[in-house]
Scaffold this active site. Structure first.
Site, short mmCIF file in Angstrom:
data_model
loop_
_atom_site.label_atom_id
_atom_site.label_comp_id
_atom_site.label_asym_id
_atom_site.label_seq_id
_atom_site.Cartn_x
_atom_site.Cartn_y
_atom_site.Cartn_z
N THR A 368 0.89 -1.16 0.00
CA THR A 368 0.00 0.00 0.00
C THR A 368 0.93 1.20 0.00
O THR A 368 2.13 1.05 -0.04
CB THR A 368 -0.89 -0.10 1.25
OG1 THR A 368 -1.76 -1.20 1.06
CG2 THR A 368 -1.69 1.14 1.54
N THR A 386 -4.34 2.51 -1.74
CA THR A 386 -3.91 1.15 -2.04
C THR A 386 -4.70 0.51 -3.17
O THR A 386 -5.82 0.94 -3.47
CB THR A 386 -4.06 0.28 -0.77
OG1 THR A 386 -3.44 -0.99 -0.99
CG2 THR A 386 -5.50 0.05 -0.39
N ASN A 388 -4.43 -2.86 -2.63
CA ASN A 388 -4.28 -4.01 -1.75
C ASN A 388 -2.91 -4.64 -1.93
O ASN A 388 -1.92 -3.98 -1.67
CB ASN A 388 -5.43 -5.02 -1.91
CG ASN A 388 -5.46 -6.00 -0.74
OD1 ASN A 388 -4.90 -5.70 0.32
ND2 ASN A 388 -6.08 -7.14 -0.89
N ASP A 410 -10.06 -8.24 1.09
CA ASP A 410 -10.13 -7.71 2.47
C ASP A 410 -11.46 -8.02 3.14
O ASP A 410 -11.61 -7.81 4.35
CB ASP A 410 -9.88 -6.20 2.47
CG ASP A 410 -8.40 -5.87 2.55
OD1 ASP A 410 -7.59 -6.79 2.79
OD2 ASP A 410 -8.05 -4.68 2.38
N SER A 439 -10.69 -2.43 6.44
CA SER A 439 -9.30 -2.07 6.17
C SER A 439 -8.52 -1.94 7.47
O SER A 439 -9.10 -1.78 8.55
CB SER A 439 -9.29 -0.73 5.44
OG SER A 439 -7.98 -0.26 5.28
N SER A 440 -7.20 -1.97 7.34
CA SER A 440 -6.33 -1.65 8.48
C SER A 440 -5.66 -0.29 8.30
O SER A 440 -4.84 0.11 9.15
CB SER A 440 -5.24 -2.71 8.61
OG SER A 440 -5.80 -3.97 8.81
N GLY A 460 1.31 -1.81 4.83
CA GLY A 460 1.74 -3.00 5.56
C GLY A 460 0.64 -3.94 5.98
O GLY A 460 0.85 -4.75 6.88
N GLY A 461 -0.55 -3.87 5.35
CA GLY A 461 -1.63 -4.78 5.71
C GLY A 461 -1.95 -4.65 7.19
O GLY A 461 -2.03 -3.53 7.73
O1 DON Z 1 -6.93 -1.92 3.50
C1 DON Z 1 -6.13 -2.71 3.97
O2 DON Z 1 -5.98 -2.91 5.16
C2 DON Z 1 -5.23 -3.47 3.02
N1 DON Z 1 -5.86 -3.56 1.73
C3 DON Z 1 -3.93 -2.76 2.96
C4 DON Z 1 -2.97 -3.45 2.06
C5 DON Z 1 -1.58 -3.16 2.34
O3 DON Z 1 -1.22 -2.42 3.22
C6 DON Z 1 -0.62 -3.87 1.49
N2 DON Z 1 0.69 -3.72 1.98
N3 DON Z 1 1.22 -4.45 2.67
#
Ligand code: DON
Length: 556
Positions: A368, A386, A388, A410, A439-440, A460-461
């Site tokens: 992201t 992002t 994703n 997600d 989302s995070s 960072g998910g």
């Molecule tokens: O919205 C979210 O939480 C995820 N789609 C974010 C994805 C992300 O940070 C990818 N990187 N690591």
């Protein structure tokens, strides 16, 4: 038909005016983003008298060109905004929405969730929100009031090209097979082999899409040729997004989540992000455990923070989803008494067991992207955006030159089945037409007594939440300077799997051994987060880009 051109003759270093810094201190205005080309475009808008919102719009479009792994017009994101005098704090949700034909079982094959379907190709895509989001930001906050001025630099960048970095060359090469597998039309990513640092990436299709957005604003994307190309792409594959879905996309202004920590106000993102609520929970539990009286990266501090993370993520799995569709118990989750109770079984000597905390495997990527802008009036913008996972669905919209997101992953495709970040979900985050996936992303701003203190965020998910938490703690509780706070190594616990992930050089062997003896299972992994932050220090701006990538801080 495609119009990409690759010129590999130019393999020099970045031009000198693009050499930017990881950490600068400036008087007036600053921009920090994942790529020097985007920071440079944002900086020029600020120099030309644009405010933070103007620069942020320009950066969002620039990242769509120079940082295709995550920058986007085919994805979505969240903005937290604070006006210079603090009288206006707002958040904008431009998260993707599930298409109208989406349904709870859409990724089940023989009763089992098929992650290939939710992560790769046309069916993985939610209805993109980024262009509508930027139009909203423009209408509410632009000072320049000249939309094309903000989009045109990105049209130019796509058309003329720019030299890719070594990180980018490596990524393009690593993903080539996935591009070949998921594209219905040849494009620069499927054709080109052996990318090298300095190769010029020219994107004529994308330039044309951006030119339509520059000329027609929202309608340049959600109607006309670009929308038609998206739907044609859906039809060449297994997609379900329609012209009606695109025309109906709407971003939403939402009340921020706010909390107090160390006398400062933390302003962050509400659902459909879990980020703001979890950050508030984490800071509150840290206050109860008096983490600020402990030393930075001491065993007792790391243990306390892991235990707070374990509990917050358990709540996420059960209670969080799009609040337009599900009754998220905001007040309960943020209630100070509840949070005291939640951490009351904390044992300073021993790790808890996630199975006992009521309420997969884990893939690492930083794909992201976050950027922050602060202008001379101290208006601040913090945006995380992002598609994703890296390059989203890996599918470029044929003839339109941009990657589709794979944000549908997600959602909780099936109870008990983790998403790409090992996160679990339940009823709150099941797929429904028009709903936004949980989302995070945690774009955050901090202020105190009416003055801006900090703008911060990261990709960072699931590690987004813990990375923002740790940087905020590093500054507010452990009193590190902004550069140390961002560049220090990080750790992450998300309830399940019951493991704590550490960046390889995060803690000494002795400290790790001590944590292990307390019952923590430690797993080393590659980098956690890629944070961008701007802190106000003695009236100046300390702008810091993470040293984990090509990230770049610029200002004046
Ligand atoms: O919205 C979210 O939480 C995820 N789609 C974010 C994805 C992300 O940070 C990818 N990187 N690591």
């Amino acid at each position: 038909m495609f119009f990409f051109v690759l010129i590999s003759a130019c393999r020099n270093k970045l031009p000198s005016e693009l050499v930017s810094s990881k950490a600068i201190v400036v008087d007036k205005a600053a921009v920090v983003s994942a790529h020097p080309e985007a920071s440079k475009i944002g900086l020029q808008v600020l120099r030309d008298g644009g405010n933070a919102a103007d620069a942020a719009i320009a950066v969002q479009f620039a990242l769509a060109v120079c940082y295709p792994v995550a920058g986007n017009i085919g994805g979505g994101g969240f903005m937290v905004y604070r006006s210079g005098d603090g009288s206006d704090i707002s958040t904008l949700d431009f998260r993707e929405m599930a298409p109208n034909k989406a349904h709870a079982d859409m990724y089940l094959v023989d009763g089992k969730a098929d992650s290939n379907l939710s992560r790769n190709g046309q069916l993985a895509a939610g209805v993109p929100g980024s262009v509508d989001g930027m139009v909203e930001v423009f209408n509410r906050y632009s000072k320049l009031k000249d939309w094309s001025r903000l989009v045109e630099p990105s049209v130019e960048l796509a058309r003329k090209g720019f030299p890719i970095t070594a990180f980018q060359a490596k990524r393009f090469n690593e993903y080539r097979q996935a591009f070949i597998d998921n594209n219905t039309k040849a494009n620069v990513y499927t054709i080109t082999e052996n990318w090298k640092a300095g190769d010029l990436l020219v994107q004529e299709d994308l330039a044309q899409s951006l030119a339509l957005i520059s000329e027609h604003g929202r309608d340049g994307f959600y109607k006309g040729p670009v929308a038609e190309k998206i739907v044609a792409e859906m039809e060449r594959g297994n997609g379900i997004m329609s012209l009606e879905d695109l025309a109906n996309y709407k971003s939403v202004w939402r009340e921020p989540i706010t909390t107090e920590y160390q006398g400062k106000r933390i302003i962050s993102m509400p659902p459909p992000s879990s980020g703001g609520i979890l950050l508030a929970q984490l800071l509150d539990m840290s206050e109860t455990l008096k983490v600020d009286e402990m030393d930075f990266h001491s065993v007792e501090a790391v243990h306390a923070m892991i235990e707070a993370e374990r509990r917050a993520f358990a709540d996420r799995a059960e209670h969080l989803g799009d609040s337009d569709y599900y009754p998220v118990p905001f007040e309960d989750l943020l209630d100070k008494e509840y949070l005291k109770e939640r951490i009351s079984d904390f044992n300073p000597e021993r790790a808890s067991v996630s199975e006992d905390i009521a309420s997969g495997d884990f893939s690492a990527s930083e794909e992201t992207t976050h950027f922050c802008v602060v202008d001379a009036d101290r208006n601040a913008v913090s945006i995380t955006t992002t598609i994703n996972t890296g390059f989203g669905a890996k599918t470029v919209v044929g003839g339109a030159g941009f990657f589709l997101n794979n944000e549908m992953d997600d959602f909780s495709a099936q109870p008990g089945v983790p998403n790409a970040y090992g996160l679990l979900g339940a009823e709150a985050n099941k797929i429904e037409p028009g709903k936004r996936m949980l989302s995070s992303m945690t774009p955050t701003i901090v202020d105190e007594d009416g003055e801006l203190v900090l703008a911060v965020g990261t990709p960072g998910g699931s590690t987004i939440i813990t990375s923002v938490y740790q940087v905020v703690m590093n500054i507010l509780a452990f009193e590190l300077d902004c550069k140390e706070a961002v560049h220090s190594r990080r750790f992450h616990h998300q309830w399940k799997p019951d493991k704590v992930f550490f960046e390889s050089d995060c803690l000494s062997a002795d400290r790790r051994a001590e944590l292990e003896s307390m019952g923590h299972e430690i797993v080393e992994r590659s980098s956690i987060g890629k944070v961008e932050a701007i802190q106000v220090v003695n009236g100046k701006l300390s702008a810091v880009a993470d040293n984990r990538g090509d990230d770049s801080a610029m200002g004046f």
